[in-house]
Design a protein around this motif. Structure first.
Motif, PDB file in Angstrom:
ATOM      1  N   LEU A 171       0.483   6.553   6.304  1.00 53.41           N
ATOM      2  CA  LEU A 171       1.219   6.222   7.519  1.00 53.41           C
ATOM      3  C   LEU A 171       0.541   6.842   8.736  1.00 53.41           C
ATOM      4  CD1 LEU A 171       4.867   6.824   6.225  1.00 53.41           C
ATOM      5  CD2 LEU A 171       3.725   4.620   6.540  1.00 53.41           C
ATOM      6  N   HIS A 193       5.465   4.724  16.104  1.00 49.96           N
ATOM      7  CA  HIS A 193       4.868   3.664  15.293  1.00 49.96           C
ATOM      8  C   HIS A 193       5.944   3.027  14.412  1.00 49.96           C
ATOM      9  CE1 HIS A 193       0.740   4.796  16.329  1.00 49.96           C
ATOM     10  NE2 HIS A 193       1.090   6.056  16.127  1.00 49.96           N
ATOM     11  N   ILE A 195       6.120   0.032  11.293  1.00 49.46           N
ATOM     12  CA  ILE A 195       5.346  -0.838  10.409  1.00 49.46           C
ATOM     13  C   ILE A 195       6.317  -1.649   9.555  1.00 49.46           C
ATOM     14  CG2 ILE A 195       3.464  -0.951   8.735  1.00 49.46           C
ATOM     15  CD1 ILE A 195       2.816   1.955   9.461  1.00 49.46           C
ATOM     16  N   SER A 196       6.083  -2.935   9.451  1.00 50.53           N
ATOM     17  CA  SER A 196       6.878  -3.780   8.560  1.00 50.53           C
ATOM     18  C   SER A 196       6.012  -4.204   7.377  1.00 50.53           C
ATOM     19  CB  SER A 196       7.412  -5.002   9.300  1.00 50.53           C
ATOM     20  OG  SER A 196       6.371  -5.791   9.842  1.00 50.53           O
ATOM     21  N   TYR A 197       6.641  -4.322   6.225  1.00 49.32           N
ATOM     22  CA  TYR A 197       5.958  -4.669   4.988  1.00 49.32           C
ATOM     23  C   TYR A 197       6.701  -5.807   4.303  1.00 49.32           C
ATOM     24  CZ  TYR A 197       3.837   0.002   5.420  1.00 49.32           C
ATOM     25  OH  TYR A 197       3.165   1.124   5.855  1.00 49.32           O
ATOM     26  N   GLU A 205       1.337  -4.768   3.899  1.00 47.63           N
ATOM     27  CA  GLU A 205       1.671  -4.554   5.299  1.00 47.63           C
ATOM     28  C   GLU A 205       1.706  -5.898   6.019  1.00 47.63           C
ATOM     29  OE1 GLU A 205      -0.291  -2.431   9.221  1.00 47.63           O
ATOM     30  OE2 GLU A 205      -0.436  -1.371   7.307  1.00 47.63           O
ATOM     31  N   GLN A 207       3.093  -6.131   9.635  1.00 48.78           N
ATOM     32  CA  GLN A 207       2.922  -5.986  11.079  1.00 48.78           C
ATOM     33  C   GLN A 207       3.000  -4.517  11.452  1.00 48.78           C
ATOM     34  OE1 GLN A 207       6.149  -7.015  14.111  1.00 48.78           O
ATOM     35  NE2 GLN A 207       4.891  -8.868  14.200  1.00 48.78           N
ATOM     36  N   ARG A 208       2.190  -4.123  12.424  1.00 54.81           N
ATOM     37  CA  ARG A 208       2.207  -2.751  12.935  1.00 54.81           C
ATOM     38  C   ARG A 208       2.350  -2.830  14.451  1.00 54.81           C
ATOM     39  NH1 ARG A 208      -1.304   2.240  10.806  1.00 54.81           N
ATOM     40  NH2 ARG A 208      -0.884   1.107   8.867  1.00 54.81           N
TER      41      ARG A 208
END
Length: 363
Positions: A171, A193, A195-197, A205, A207-208
């Motif tokens: 991360l 930050h 983050i979507s998974y 992953e 999107q960040r």
């Protein structure tokens, strides 16, 4: 509807519950007995029955059986286990069938408690570990894996039958919160930050991005329809963000948990599974119910006399549990020894949580 506040009533202790007009959000809310001796970090409901589980800074993981009939609610203490050395427990989750509770905390361990069983020394079995305290845990129904996010900047995936992680992600910062809803997992980290998974099968992953809010993230929750998430910050603001394009819907942010010139942290966000509406609770001692699709507040409860640290709807959506204890947002100098730590259950009326003027739902 204007934000309300109620002057704190003189505290009187009845068992583990405080009596007074400002002890709970509503007069008929039920106080859960034996809620622990230190701050309450999470409350969760079983997916298949009204089993309520809390985690505490006193090292305890507690379980109650909640009975409700005719809007009357009663919580019966059923069992308690403790993390090793009574180290603080920071989060927990249920398995999909409701038989097992997974918990994490300052002992750097991912632990498993099979309800109905008493583990050796009353310490749940360790199934995983991090190099630093673990802040959040969730269960992945599609793969039966457990995911944990720690202050070691690691996201790890565990099979309860194996001693080593079956996968991991580095991360960009310490994990502050994470949530899983079907195939969507969202993780909030230090440095704003997010983050979507995609966790349908092998986690990947998706999107960040940087948080839409300007200050430190406090909590995050995925939408029931998995199209996005809500994120809350320490400065009384919530961001609504879509990770997939939805016709007619745009991301936005709004202010909440503010009173005059005082700004309070949004400590927890939780969604109603049936209607897709949601609740926020904060350091101002207020519970709010919201409708993101119509951008309106559905219900604002009067303030209670201490911070609300966490909350959750049960699977049916008719019971709402919330915990009141000091949230440390004002540091140790503002901590008052003897501050009560309480869990309350509110019977949710349809008119409080249903979108106004709409009949559609996520069911």
């Amino acid at each position: 509807m204007a934000f309300g506040s109620v002057a704190p009533a003189p505290a009187q202790f009845v068992g583990s519950c405080t009596a007074g007009t400002a002890a709970s959000c509503a007069a008929n809310d039920h106080c859960v007995p034996q809620a622990g001796n230190d701050g309450i970090s999470s409350v969760i409901w079983g997916p298949t029955a009204n089993h309520l589980v809390s985690t505490n800074w006193d090292g305890g993981v507690r379980c109650w059986e909640v009975q409700e009939s005719g809007q009357q609610v009663r919580a019966l203490p059923k069992a308690q286990v403790n993390h090793e050395g009574n180290s603080p427990v920071l989060d927990s989750c249920f398995s999909s069938d409701g038989s097992t509770v997974f918990s994490v905390g300052a002992d750097k361990a991912v632990r498993m408690w099979q309800l109905g069983q008493t583990p050796p020394n009353n310490v749940p079995q360790q199934i995983g570990s991090h190099d630093q305290p673990i802040k959040s845990v969730a269960f992945l129904p599609s793969s039966n894996l457990i995911v944990s996010g720690g202050w070691d900047k690691m996201l790890k995936f565990w099979d309860a039958r194996q001693p080593n992680p079956v996968g991991s992600f580095q991360l960009p910062g310490n994990c502050y919160d994470l949530d899983v809803r079907d195939s969507l997992m969202v993780v909030a980290c230090a440095g704003r930050h997010i983050i979507s998974y995609n966790v349908q099968g092998q986690p990947q992953e998706h999107q960040r991005k940087e948080s839409p809010l300007k200050f430190q993230t406090r909590c995050i929750a995925a939408f029931p329809d998995t199209t996005g998430f809500a994120v809350g910050s320490i400065e009384g603001r919530v961001g609504i963000h879509y990770v997939t394009k939805v016709h007619g819907k745009e991301s936005f942010a709004f202010k909440c948990h503010r009173q005059e010139n005082n700004v309070y942290p949004v400590n927890c966000i939780c969604f109603h599974k049936g209607y897709g509406t949601f609740a926020t609770v904060g350091g101002d001692g207020i519970v709010n119910f919201w409708d993101k699709d119509n951008k309106q507040r559905l219900k604002g409860f009067p303030a209670i006399h201490r911070s609300i640290t966490c909350a959750n709807f049960n699977a049916q959506g008719n019971l709402f549990a919330y915990a009141s204890s000091y949230d440390w947002s004002k540091g140790s100098s503002n901590y008052a020894p003897g501050t009560p730590n309480e869990i309350w259950i509110h019977y949710v009326l349809d008119e409080e949580i249903k979108p106004k003027g709409k009949k559609s739902s996520y069911r």
